[in-house]
Design a protein around this motif. Structure first.
Motif, short mmCIF file in Angstrom:
data_model
loop_
_atom_site.label_atom_id
_atom_site.label_comp_id
_atom_site.label_asym_id
_atom_site.label_seq_id
_atom_site.Cartn_x
_atom_site.Cartn_y
_atom_site.Cartn_z
N ARG A 126 -39.72 1.71 -60.74
CA ARG A 126 -39.33 3.08 -60.37
C ARG A 126 -39.92 3.45 -59.01
O ARG A 126 -39.25 4.02 -58.15
CB ARG A 126 -39.83 4.07 -61.43
CG ARG A 126 -39.10 4.05 -62.75
CD ARG A 126 -39.84 4.94 -63.73
NE ARG A 126 -39.28 4.91 -65.07
CZ ARG A 126 -39.97 5.18 -66.17
NH1 ARG A 126 -41.26 5.50 -66.09
NH2 ARG A 126 -39.39 5.14 -67.35
N CYS A 127 -41.19 3.13 -58.85
CA CYS A 127 -41.88 3.45 -57.60
C CYS A 127 -41.23 2.71 -56.43
O CYS A 127 -41.01 3.29 -55.36
CB CYS A 127 -43.36 3.07 -57.72
SG CYS A 127 -44.39 3.72 -56.40
N ALA A 128 -40.92 1.44 -56.64
CA ALA A 128 -40.28 0.65 -55.59
C ALA A 128 -38.93 1.23 -55.20
O ALA A 128 -38.57 1.26 -54.01
CB ALA A 128 -40.14 -0.80 -56.04
N ASP A 129 -38.18 1.73 -56.17
CA ASP A 129 -36.89 2.34 -55.86
C ASP A 129 -37.06 3.57 -54.96
O ASP A 129 -36.28 3.78 -54.02
CB ASP A 129 -36.17 2.75 -57.16
CG ASP A 129 -35.56 1.57 -57.89
OD1 ASP A 129 -35.38 0.51 -57.27
OD2 ASP A 129 -35.27 1.72 -59.10
N VAL A 130 -38.10 4.37 -55.24
CA VAL A 130 -38.37 5.55 -54.40
C VAL A 130 -38.75 5.12 -52.99
O VAL A 130 -38.24 5.65 -52.00
CB VAL A 130 -39.48 6.41 -55.03
CG1 VAL A 130 -40.00 7.46 -54.04
CG2 VAL A 130 -38.98 7.09 -56.30
N HIS A 131 -39.63 4.13 -52.89
CA HIS A 131 -40.07 3.68 -51.57
C HIS A 131 -38.94 3.01 -50.78
O HIS A 131 -38.87 3.16 -49.55
CB HIS A 131 -41.28 2.75 -51.72
CG HIS A 131 -42.52 3.47 -52.13
ND1 HIS A 131 -43.60 2.84 -52.70
CD2 HIS A 131 -42.87 4.78 -52.04
CE1 HIS A 131 -44.54 3.73 -52.95
NE2 HIS A 131 -44.12 4.91 -52.56
#
Length: 286
Positions: A126-131
């Motif tokens: 999820r975090c990677a998708d935001v970044h």
């Protein structure tokens, strides 16, 4: 290497009222400052601040946080994850107006929010998708991005260089790197310098915080600052060495970072002695 001073020691919102302080930092010898971008609502403010810093002769990086769970990149709530994208997009706009060379900090989860377990693969993705969603905007602004692994008492997603390197490989965005912080490494790494060496060999370290083990004046504690600088010099690191120290000027940040007492006589001690100590370490390292 360039030597910087993180301005969170004084305020989370730097403005014209800090002009005399900024001139004193410049007169001490610093190349630049690290500006908090915690309230990204007014790009004009950061443009004005950038012009003032240009006049004083200070380069700059910027530090940001995730303000709350409504803007969390790791939230199971899609609206919160979109809130994170929107927040970081506004931060980048302010950084561009400021003329910042990079955006650094733990902007992957809210400080002090825990799940009761370690990070899951789902949270990391999820975090990677935001970044990934904001990586191109940062790249277009000409900024590097440096994610800061924090100690386990402040966050749980990224605590070590090894975890951070694995996250960068998952992320797959070349503009991202690790912010190596001597305070956090002193807590989380079994061998802080060896962890740094490994991350440098992977090309993952693109920013460094010089922070004492008690978050006070560099050189007055036992964090591996001298050894860190020697290793960075030996490995031809050419980025920033930015002093980060915390006092009680920002009550919310002091609470989040567990700053309950004073670690120095006054802020001038931190930046004057800290600058002197870093330059001595640079001069005496092989």
């Amino acid at each position: 290497m360039k030597i910087g001073m993180n301005l969170l020691l004084w305020s989370g919102h730097i403005g014209p009222e800090h002009a005399d302080l900024l001139r004193a930092i410049k007169a001490t010898g610093f190349d630049g400052v690290e500006v908090p971008v915690f309230d990204p609502a007014d790009t004009d403010h950061y443009a004005t601040l950038g012009a003032m810093l240009d006049d004083i002769g200070l380069e700059r990086t910027a530090v940001a946080l995730i303000p709350d769970e409504a803007h969390s990149p790791i939230s199971p709530d899609a609206a919160a994850r979109q809130g994170a994208v929107d927040h970081l997009t506004r931060v980048i706009d302010c950084c561009a107006a400021l003329g910042s060379q990079g955006l650094v900090g733990p902007w992957y989860q809210p400080l002090g929010v825990f799940s009761g377990a370690g990070p899951t693969d789902t949270e990391l993705e999820r975090c990677a998708d935001v970044h990934r969603a904001i990586a191109g905007k940062a790249r277009d602004a000409g900024m590097f991005c440096a994610l800061e692994p924090l100690n386990r008492f402040e966050s749980y997603l990224l605590n070590t260089c090894e975890q951070s390197s694995a996250y960068l490989e998952r992320l797959g965005e070349p503009g991202f790197g690790i912010l190596y912080d001597t305070f956090h490494a002193n807590i989380e790494e079994k061998d802080p310098v060896a962890a740094l060496t490994t991350a440098l060999a992977k090309g993952h370290v693109n920013h460094v915080h010089i922070s004492e083990n008690d978050r006070g004046t560099p050189g007055r504690g036992h964090a591996c600052i001298r050894e860190t600088i020697a290793e960075l010099k030996a490995r031809h690191y050419d980025g920033w060495l930015t002093i980060e120290a915390f006092g009680k000027a920002l009550p919310e940040l002091a609470a989040a970072t567990r700053v309950w007492r004073d670690f120095f006589v006054n802020p001038e001690e931190v930046y004057v002695e800290g600058y002197r100590y870093i330059t001595q370490c640079l001069e005496h390292s092989a």
